[in-house]
Scaffold this motif. Sequence first.
Motif, PDB file in Angstrom:
ATOM      1  N   UNK A  13       0.831  -1.200   0.000  1.00 51.00           N
ATOM      2  CA  UNK A  13       0.000   0.000   0.000  1.00 51.00           C
ATOM      3  C   UNK A  13       0.867   1.252   0.000  1.00 51.00           C
ATOM      4  N   UNK A  14       1.902   1.251   0.808  1.00 43.77           N
ATOM      5  CA  UNK A  14       2.807   2.411   0.853  1.00 43.77           C
ATOM      6  C   UNK A  14       3.490   2.628  -0.495  1.00 43.77           C
ATOM      7  N   UNK A 210      -3.011  12.881   1.297  1.00 43.36           N
ATOM      8  CA  UNK A 210      -1.590  12.763   1.621  1.00 43.36           C
ATOM      9  C   UNK A 210      -0.842  14.075   1.477  1.00 43.36           C
ATOM     10  N   UNK A 211      -1.292  14.953   0.586  1.00 41.48           N
ATOM     11  CA  UNK A 211      -0.583  16.214   0.382  1.00 41.48           C
ATOM     12  C   UNK A 211      -1.101  17.333   1.281  1.00 41.48           C
ATOM     13  N   UNK A 212      -2.398  17.345   1.565  1.00 41.69           N
ATOM     14  CA  UNK A 212      -2.964  18.467   2.308  1.00 41.69           C
ATOM     15  C   UNK A 212      -3.103  18.196   3.803  1.00 41.69           C
ATOM     16  N   UNK A 213      -3.554  16.996   4.167  1.00 40.60           N
ATOM     17  CA  UNK A 213      -3.800  16.743   5.595  1.00 40.60           C
ATOM     18  C   UNK A 213      -2.555  16.907   6.453  1.00 40.60           C
ATOM     19  N   UNK A 214      -1.380  16.339   6.073  1.00 39.50           N
ATOM     20  CA  UNK A 214      -0.190  16.521   6.920  1.00 39.50           C
ATOM     21  C   UNK A 214       0.274  17.974   6.995  1.00 39.50           C
ATOM     22  N   UNK A 370      -8.076  14.377  14.640  1.00 37.67           N
ATOM     23  CA  UNK A 370      -8.735  13.193  14.087  1.00 37.67           C
ATOM     24  C   UNK A 370      -8.314  12.981  12.635  1.00 37.67           C
ATOM     25  N   UNK A 371      -8.228  14.074  11.860  1.00 43.59           N
ATOM     26  CA  UNK A 371      -7.803  13.931  10.463  1.00 43.59           C
ATOM     27  C   UNK A 371      -6.390  13.380  10.376  1.00 43.59           C
ATOM     28  N   UNK A 376      -4.123   7.355   7.896  1.00 46.69           N
ATOM     29  CA  UNK A 376      -3.718   6.053   7.366  1.00 46.69           C
ATOM     30  C   UNK A 376      -4.929   5.219   6.961  1.00 46.69           C
ATOM     31  N   UNK A 377      -5.923   5.154   7.845  1.00 48.96           N
ATOM     32  CA  UNK A 377      -7.092   4.339   7.502  1.00 48.96           C
ATOM     33  C   UNK A 377      -7.966   5.047   6.470  1.00 48.96           C
ATOM     34  N   UNK A 378      -7.895   6.384   6.429  1.00 53.27           N
ATOM     35  CA  UNK A 378      -8.718   7.120   5.480  1.00 53.27           C
ATOM     36  C   UNK A 378      -8.374   6.857   4.032  1.00 53.27           C
ATOM     37  N   UNK A 379      -7.119   6.477   3.767  1.00 50.70           N
ATOM     38  CA  UNK A 379      -6.702   6.234   2.384  1.00 50.70           C
ATOM     39  C   UNK A 379      -6.723   4.755   2.012  1.00 50.70           C
TER      40      UNK A 379
END
Length: 656
Positions: A13-14, A210-214, A370-371, A376-379
């Motif tokens: 997955x990664x 992956x680009x915006x949340x972090x 929470x985001x 990890x589980x969100x994607x």
Amino acid sequence: MIGEHTSLSSAGTLRGFARAMRYVAPFWPRFAVKALLTLGSLLPLILFPWPLKILIDHVILSRPIGGPDATPYPGFVAPFVDLLAGAGPLEILGWTALVFFVLMVLVGGFGNTGPERDITQGTLGSGQDSATRTENLANLGWSFAGGLFGLLEYRWTIRLSQALNHHYRASLFGRIQGLPMTAFDDESIGDAMYRVMYDTPAITSVAYQLLLTPLVAPVQIALIALVLGSVYADHPTIIWIALAFVPLVFLVTLPFAGAIRRRSEASRGAGAVAASTIEEGVTNILAVQSLGGQGREQRRFDRDSWNSFGAFRGMVRVIIGVTLVGSVAGFLPGAYAFVYISDLVISDALSPGDFAVLITYFFQIVGGAVRLGALWIGVQGEAAGLQRVFALMDLPAESDPPDARPLPRVERGVSVEGAEFRYPDGTLALDGVDLEAPVGKLVALVGPAGAGKTTLAYLIARFVRPTRGRVAIDGVDLATVTGPSLREQIAFVFQETVLFDATVAENIRMGNPHASELELRRAAEIAGAQEFIERLPNGYETQLGRSGGKLSVGQKQRLSIARALVRDARVLILDEPSSALDPATERRLIEALSAASRDRAVIVIAHRLSTIREADQIAFLDGGRIIERGTHDELLQRPDGAYRRFVALQAGDVSA
């Protein structure tokens, strides 16, 4: 093959996510603008609680501004509050209402959630399966803000989503176009369509998360923590409780990641089966109706469609389970924070307006935490879509060797030397075949079904490559020449006629886009198509419909032959060109092929004697080998010859 299934591991997955980010690379500048706009949309969230504090403390409770026990306002609000010092509740209400109005115009709201604050987003109606929901990902537009700012960010986001998905879909479609002809022999076209249309949007969700949340979530948390630290420095517990949600959510959801991936794989696989059933049913609708199979096909689709919904519900059940577990785990720290803040208000350590600010900021920090924790589980649900797309992209495409060179114009002809071909499962299709097809000659390939005739023709066009031996043109091994230069000199008429939803002229010109009107009509005349074309409503400009649905089988075949003849190709290969032609049209075609063979190498696969007998050479195949060769008259002279028996059977003389 793309049908092979391998379960995704965390490491796989990664790797898939890393590869997806490489596909996003051309859009990084536009994602940078999106990130800046999203960060800008966070600023109103930080501002929103303070007008509420002003209303509660200084309008509803009529507390004076700047009192000795009043909580100070942060620097970005203090100038406005100072202007209101000494004003009455109604005046404060009026100025605050004006601020609300300005906020509504600029960012669409004046509160934190629900009816107090607006966000900008637009989605399509969708069903309870993976396919219908992916259209929202392909056309995703959203902003944390509303108003003018939200509309600006929404427009930017939806254009970015569509551009990214168009690029991704086009790349996959281009990859499919470059695959060998045999790539889908054991695969469903419907499955490939599902991957192009419904699996590719997975990249949108993965890219945004992956680009915006972090970036956005930590900035949001840091800004709010900074404001809380400057105003409520004596109560850091609120910040630490909210931040505790990051590891809490991650640890709670981590065990469910594998289940989400598996359910998503099952959902997409079931959706692809349903799409394949539709494709097969529509493509073969005439056969279905003629055999009275409508009921069976309906039941098959009912089963596959319902399975796709059921598989999606399996994923929803896991998501519901994750949500319930996460809610239970987060209840205690959330309840503790509520009680803690309430005690401060009851003890007059804080005002009721401060309660509104702290509760709002607490849940904003929790939202960001929470985001982050659920990233990890969100994607995970998109990992299966990426895997299915990359599996198709990784199929080996037709390729030329590094030292391949263009094939010069054909002068002498084609030679097949000791060619053997085996299918991937080991089945032997051709065994030691030698054949000469010189320019100026018409060569016919004859034999029973399954003898290897079409496979031999595919070798000459390099649709497949020999497992042993070689195919050469003018002595040049085809394995050493570039594919485009080879295809430019070969015109192929397939046994199954292929036409497009375009005009008659456009269909013929697919063989030669630069063909003149005279060349177009000449090719149609030779192929016996001119007469029926002129009877069509708009002649050469008549739209043919999907797969040439407005034409008969024989008319489709004649157009396909015209398309091959209009090409300036030195090698012409026709697979059963006269199978759907009437005797008069067949006679004209044979005469045309004889004329065409004067400056071309013409290879015809045929069963009808009227086509075969005119050939300069006949090669009779059986069991993947050429067992006889010669002219029609020469082969008939062999008393026990296979060709003689073949002719006798056609003539009805079984005893011959």
